[in-house]
Design a protein around this motif. Structure first.
Motif, PDB file in Angstrom:
ATOM      1  N   THR B  11       1.249  -9.084   4.439  1.00 63.17           N
ATOM      2  CA  THR B  11       1.735  -9.999   5.480  1.00 63.17           C
ATOM      3  C   THR B  11       0.689 -11.068   5.828  1.00 63.17           C
ATOM      4  O   THR B  11       1.000 -12.031   6.511  1.00 63.17           O
ATOM      5  CB  THR B  11       2.124  -9.252   6.772  1.00 63.17           C
ATOM      6  N   PHE B  12      -0.552 -10.893   5.373  1.00 65.95           N
ATOM      7  CA  PHE B  12      -1.601 -11.859   5.674  1.00 65.95           C
ATOM      8  C   PHE B  12      -1.432 -13.163   4.899  1.00 65.95           C
ATOM      9  O   PHE B  12      -1.973 -14.192   5.288  1.00 65.95           O
ATOM     10  CB  PHE B  12      -2.984 -11.269   5.366  1.00 65.95           C
ATOM     11  N   GLY B  13      -0.704 -13.083   3.780  1.00 66.91           N
ATOM     12  CA  GLY B  13      -0.469 -14.289   2.986  1.00 66.91           C
ATOM     13  C   GLY B  13      -1.735 -14.875   2.380  1.00 66.91           C
ATOM     14  O   GLY B  13      -1.931 -16.091   2.380  1.00 66.91           O
ATOM     15  N   VAL B  14      -2.591 -14.015   1.870  1.00 65.51           N
ATOM     16  CA  VAL B  14      -3.830 -14.520   1.257  1.00 65.51           C
ATOM     17  C   VAL B  14      -3.503 -15.144  -0.102  1.00 65.51           C
ATOM     18  O   VAL B  14      -2.451 -14.894  -0.679  1.00 65.51           O
ATOM     19  CB  VAL B  14      -4.892 -13.414   1.095  1.00 65.51           C
ATOM     20  N   GLU B  15      -4.469 -15.938  -0.592  1.00 62.71           N
ATOM     21  CA  GLU B  15      -4.240 -16.653  -1.863  1.00 62.71           C
ATOM     22  C   GLU B  15      -4.247 -15.721  -3.065  1.00 62.71           C
ATOM     23  O   GLU B  15      -3.488 -15.889  -4.002  1.00 62.71           O
ATOM     24  CB  GLU B  15      -5.352 -17.699  -2.060  1.00 62.71           C
ATOM     25  N   ALA B  16      -5.155 -14.767  -3.048  1.00 56.12           N
ATOM     26  CA  ALA B  16      -5.313 -13.898  -4.214  1.00 56.12           C
ATOM     27  C   ALA B  16      -4.076 -13.007  -4.373  1.00 56.12           C
ATOM     28  O   ALA B  16      -3.425 -12.657  -3.386  1.00 56.12           O
ATOM     29  CB  ALA B  16      -6.575 -13.057  -4.051  1.00 56.12           C
ATOM     30  N   GLN B  32     -10.478 -12.079   1.864  1.00 53.23           N
ATOM     31  CA  GLN B  32      -9.666 -13.203   2.349  1.00 53.23           C
ATOM     32  C   GLN B  32      -8.905 -12.807   3.615  1.00 53.23           C
ATOM     33  O   GLN B  32      -8.719 -13.618   4.527  1.00 53.23           O
ATOM     34  CB  GLN B  32      -8.705 -13.669   1.258  1.00 53.23           C
ATOM     35  N   ALA B  33      -8.477 -11.555   3.684  1.00 55.12           N
ATOM     36  CA  ALA B  33      -7.782 -11.077   4.884  1.00 55.12           C
ATOM     37  C   ALA B  33      -8.738 -11.103   6.085  1.00 55.12           C
ATOM     38  O   ALA B  33      -8.371 -11.535   7.173  1.00 55.12           O
ATOM     39  CB  ALA B  33      -7.243  -9.667   4.666  1.00 55.12           C
ATOM     40  N   LEU B  34      -9.969 -10.659   5.873  1.00 54.97           N
ATOM     41  CA  LEU B  34     -10.960 -10.677   6.951  1.00 54.97           C
ATOM     42  C   LEU B  34     -11.230 -12.110   7.404  1.00 54.97           C
ATOM     43  O   LEU B  34     -11.391 -12.390   8.587  1.00 54.97           O
ATOM     44  CB  LEU B  34     -12.262 -10.006   6.510  1.00 54.97           C
ATOM     45  N   GLN B  35     -11.227 -13.015   6.447  1.00 52.86           N
ATOM     46  CA  GLN B  35     -11.461 -14.412   6.809  1.00 52.86           C
ATOM     47  C   GLN B  35     -10.315 -14.963   7.661  1.00 52.86           C
ATOM     48  O   GLN B  35     -10.520 -15.776   8.561  1.00 52.86           O
ATOM     49  CB  GLN B  35     -11.660 -15.272   5.556  1.00 52.86           C
ATOM     50  N   ASP B  44     -17.405 -19.335   5.360  1.00 54.17           N
ATOM     51  CA  ASP B  44     -17.473 -19.636   3.929  1.00 54.17           C
ATOM     52  C   ASP B  44     -18.739 -19.085   3.291  1.00 54.17           C
ATOM     53  O   ASP B  44     -18.738 -18.670   2.132  1.00 54.17           O
ATOM     54  CB  ASP B  44     -17.370 -21.151   3.702  1.00 54.17           C
ATOM     55  N   ALA B  45     -19.827 -19.075   4.067  1.00 56.71           N
ATOM     56  CA  ALA B  45     -21.078 -18.518   3.529  1.00 56.71           C
ATOM     57  C   ALA B  45     -20.905 -17.034   3.216  1.00 56.71           C
ATOM     58  O   ALA B  45     -21.374 -16.533   2.195  1.00 56.71           O
ATOM     59  CB  ALA B  45     -22.210 -18.728   4.533  1.00 56.71           C
ATOM     60  N   TRP B  46     -20.188 -16.340   4.105  1.00 48.38           N
ATOM     61  CA  TRP B  46     -19.967 -14.908   3.885  1.00 48.38           C
ATOM     62  C   TRP B  46     -19.094 -14.676   2.666  1.00 48.38           C
ATOM     63  O   TRP B  46     -19.421 -13.900   1.786  1.00 48.38           O
ATOM     64  CB  TRP B  46     -19.310 -14.271   5.129  1.00 48.38           C
ATOM     65  N   ILE B  47     -17.973 -15.410   2.598  1.00 47.64           N
ATOM     66  CA  ILE B  47     -17.028 -15.146   1.517  1.00 47.64           C
ATOM     67  C   ILE B  47     -17.564 -15.620   0.170  1.00 47.64           C
ATOM     68  O   ILE B  47     -17.143 -15.120  -0.882  1.00 47.64           O
ATOM     69  CB  ILE B  47     -15.619 -15.708   1.827  1.00 47.64           C
ATOM     70  N   SER B  48     -18.510 -16.558   0.188  1.00 49.07           N
ATOM     71  CA  SER B  48     -19.062 -17.025  -1.089  1.00 49.07           C
ATOM     72  C   SER B  48     -19.845 -15.910  -1.779  1.00 49.07           C
ATOM     73  O   SER B  48     -20.102 -15.961  -2.983  1.00 49.07           O
ATOM     74  CB  SER B  48     -19.946 -18.253  -0.874  1.00 49.07           C
ATOM     75  N   VAL B  50     -18.719 -12.915  -2.049  1.00 51.71           N
ATOM     76  CA  VAL B  50     -17.732 -12.047  -2.708  1.00 51.71           C
ATOM     77  C   VAL B  50     -17.303 -12.752  -3.994  1.00 51.71           C
ATOM     78  O   VAL B  50     -16.710 -13.825  -3.962  1.00 51.71           O
ATOM     79  CB  VAL B  50     -16.514 -11.819  -1.778  1.00 51.71           C
ATOM     80  N   LYS B  51     -17.660 -12.150  -5.114  1.00 50.71           N
ATOM     81  CA  LYS B  51     -17.436 -12.814  -6.407  1.00 50.71           C
ATOM     82  C   LYS B  51     -15.949 -12.824  -6.759  1.00 50.71           C
ATOM     83  O   LYS B  51     -15.300 -11.784  -6.774  1.00 50.71           O
ATOM     84  CB  LYS B  51     -18.212 -12.093  -7.527  1.00 50.71           C
ATOM     85  N   PRO B  52     -15.402 -14.018  -7.076  1.00 48.61           N
ATOM     86  CA  PRO B  52     -13.955 -14.114  -7.314  1.00 48.61           C
ATOM     87  C   PRO B  52     -13.494 -13.634  -8.696  1.00 48.61           C
ATOM     88  O   PRO B  52     -12.424 -13.078  -8.833  1.00 48.61           O
ATOM     89  CB  PRO B  52     -13.673 -15.603  -7.147  1.00 48.61           C
ATOM     90  N   GLU B  53     -14.281 -13.839  -9.699  1.00 49.80           N
ATOM     91  CA  GLU B  53     -13.814 -13.529 -11.062  1.00 49.80           C
ATOM     92  C   GLU B  53     -14.483 -12.248 -11.546  1.00 49.80           C
ATOM     93  O   GLU B  53     -15.496 -12.295 -12.223  1.00 49.80           O
ATOM     94  CB  GLU B  53     -14.161 -14.687 -12.022  1.00 49.80           C
TER      95      GLU B  53
END
Lengths: 30, 152
Positions: B11-16, B32-35, B44-48, B50-53
Motif C-alpha cells: 500500500t506504500f506504493g514504492v517504486e521498487a 523506500q517505505a521508510l523514506q 537521500d543521504a541515508w537511502i544512498s 542502500v545499494k539498488p542493484e
C-alpha cells in the motif's frame, strides 16, 4: 444470527484499536 | 504475518517491485517505505547507502537489510521516543541468503510500527482500516506485540 453478531463485535474491536492508535501521542520528548 | 505484512507494504506504493518475498529480500522496498514514512529522517543521504542493484548477491542484500533494520530501530528510539526491548529481532542473514518469509515478516512488522506511530500515521492507519478484516486483525496483533515490547 450469532455469526453476524461475532462479525460486528470483531469490527468494533478493530475500529476501537485503530482509533486508539490515532489518538495515541508519540514522539520523543523535547 | 508475512503475507499480511506484504499486503501492507504494497500500500506504500514504492517504486521498487513489491510482489513477492524475493522482491523484498534486497531491502530496497523497505528502505523506500521508510523514506515515505519520514523523508526528513530517512533522507537521500541515508537511502544512498542502500545499494539498488543487488541481483542475487546475498551479501549485498544482507548489508542493505542491516541498514534498514538499524534505521528502523534508531527511528523508534530517536524520533518516536520508544525503545524496542525484548523483541526477537529479524535475522537478516536468513532473509538475505534464504529469503526466509518468517524473518521477513518480523522485519516488516518493525516497519509497520514506524508507520503507525509517525507524524503521518493517520494516513497509514486509515489505509489499514480499509483492508479486509482478516488482514486488519493480523496487523492489529502485530502492532500489539510490538507495543508490549516498547519502553519509553
Amino acid at each position: 444470527d450469532p455469526n453476524m453478531k461475532a462479525g460486528a463485535a470483531n469490527e468494533g474491536v478493530l475500529a476501537n484499536f485503530f482509533n486508539s492508535l490515532l489518538s495515541k501521542k508519540t514522539g520523543a520528548p523535547g | 504475518l508475512e503475507s499480511c505484512a506484504m499486503r501492507h507494504i504494497q500500500t506504500f506504493g514504492v517504486e521498487a517491485p513489491c510482489k513477492t518475498v524475493e522482491d523484498l529480500t534486497s531491502g530496497i522496498v523497505m528502505a523506500q517505505a521508510l523514506q515515505k514514512i519520514d523523508l526528513v529522517y530517512f533522507n537521500d543521504a541515508w537511502i544512498s547507502r542502500v545499494k539498488p542493484e543487488v541481483g542475487d548477491n546475498w551479501r549485498l542484500k544482507i548489508s542493505n537489510l542491516k541498514k534498514v533494520l538499524k534505521g528502523a530501530l534508531d527511528y523508534n528510539q530517536e524520533i518516536l521516543g520508544q525503545h524496542i526491548d525484548d523483541f526477537t529481532l529479524p535475522d537478516v542473514n536468513l532473509i538475505g541468503e534464504h529469503s526466509d518469509a518468517a524473518e521477513l515478516g518480523r522485519m516488516l512488522q518493525l516497519i509497520l510500527g514506524c508507520a503507525v506511530n509517525c507524524e503521518q500515521k493517520q494516513e497509514y492507519i486509515q489505509t489499514i482500516m480499509m483492508m479486509e478484516e482478516s488482514v486488519q486483525h493480523v496487523v492489529m496483533t502485530a502492532i500489539q506485540e510490538l507495543m508490549s515490547k516498547e519502553t519509553p
